[in-house]
Scaffold this motif. Sequence first.
Motif, mmCIF file in Angstrom:
data_model
loop_
_atom_site.group_PDB
_atom_site.id
_atom_site.type_symbol
_atom_site.label_atom_id
_atom_site.label_comp_id
_atom_site.label_asym_id
_atom_site.label_seq_id
_atom_site.Cartn_x
_atom_site.Cartn_y
_atom_site.Cartn_z
ATOM 1 N N TYR A 98 46.524 43.593 23.183
ATOM 2 C CA TYR A 98 45.990 43.311 24.441
ATOM 3 C C TYR A 98 47.106 43.939 25.608
ATOM 4 N N GLN A 99 46.424 44.764 26.646
ATOM 5 C CA GLN A 99 47.135 44.951 27.773
ATOM 6 C C GLN A 99 47.278 43.837 28.800
ATOM 7 N N ILE A 100 48.447 43.448 29.183
ATOM 8 C CA ILE A 100 48.756 42.505 30.138
ATOM 9 C C ILE A 100 48.958 42.942 31.573
ATOM 10 N N GLU A 101 48.237 42.023 32.448
ATOM 11 C CA GLU A 101 48.743 42.717 33.841
ATOM 12 C C GLU A 101 48.857 41.402 34.504
ATOM 13 N N HIS A 102 50.075 41.275 35.252
ATOM 14 C CA HIS A 102 50.375 40.065 35.978
ATOM 15 C C HIS A 102 50.526 40.250 37.481
ATOM 16 N N ILE A 103 49.483 39.397 37.973
ATOM 17 C CA ILE A 103 49.276 39.577 39.505
ATOM 18 C C ILE A 103 49.787 38.357 40.061
ATOM 19 N N GLU A 104 51.147 38.704 40.779
ATOM 20 C CA GLU A 104 51.833 37.557 41.435
ATOM 21 C C GLU A 104 51.080 37.494 42.844
ATOM 22 N N ASP A 105 51.084 36.286 43.338
ATOM 23 C CA ASP A 105 50.445 35.893 44.612
ATOM 24 C C ASP A 105 49.195 36.493 44.784
ATOM 25 N N ALA A 106 48.384 36.323 43.688
ATOM 26 C CA ALA A 106 46.942 36.801 43.560
ATOM 27 C C ALA A 106 46.077 36.279 44.580
ATOM 28 N N PHE A 107 46.402 35.066 45.182
ATOM 29 C CA PHE A 107 45.528 34.463 46.210
ATOM 30 C C PHE A 107 46.268 33.454 46.705
ATOM 31 N N TYR A 108 45.709 33.065 48.078
ATOM 32 C CA TYR A 108 46.266 32.024 48.837
ATOM 33 C C TYR A 108 45.385 31.079 48.797
ATOM 34 N N ALA A 109 45.908 29.743 49.230
ATOM 35 C CA ALA A 109 45.144 28.578 49.344
ATOM 36 C C ALA A 109 44.376 28.878 50.794
ATOM 37 N N PRO A 110 42.785 28.717 50.484
ATOM 38 C CA PRO A 110 41.835 29.102 51.724
ATOM 39 C C PRO A 110 42.407 27.719 52.769
ATOM 40 N N CYS A 111 42.082 28.296 54.189
ATOM 41 C CA CYS A 111 42.494 27.249 55.062
ATOM 42 C C CYS A 111 40.855 26.590 55.092
ATOM 43 N N ARG A 112 40.930 25.265 55.521
ATOM 44 C CA ARG A 112 39.893 24.562 55.616
ATOM 45 C C ARG A 112 39.133 24.507 56.891
#
Length: 121
Positions: A107-121
Amino acid sequence: MAERNEIGKEGEALARKYLEERGYTISHTNWRWHHYELDIVAVKENELVVVEVKARAADYLVEPEKAVDAGKIRRIVAAADAYVRLFDLDLPVRFDIILLVGHKGSYQIEHIEDAFYAPCR
């Protein structure tokens, strides 16, 4: 269906090993509470890291990162909120994605740090 499950389990095991080799302390894998689930919960440098793992065969038509849509993000954030409350944690939370593409044993591994943030409500 069975092959897909095997790829998913192997992907999560490889993601865990990948994180441990980079100094992450794994707190939980496949943590479940009610209808919530988190693939990997880890700690690194006083930060709680919630990791969504997506593994796909190399010939799969849709890229694995496309599976982390807005609905999935809302569920991950809600699960992380439940986790932090249940364990009474006072740490900043980061959301990462680990993508694995390939075939059994390769497998090729890709690590995406801070991939998303908690959405505001």
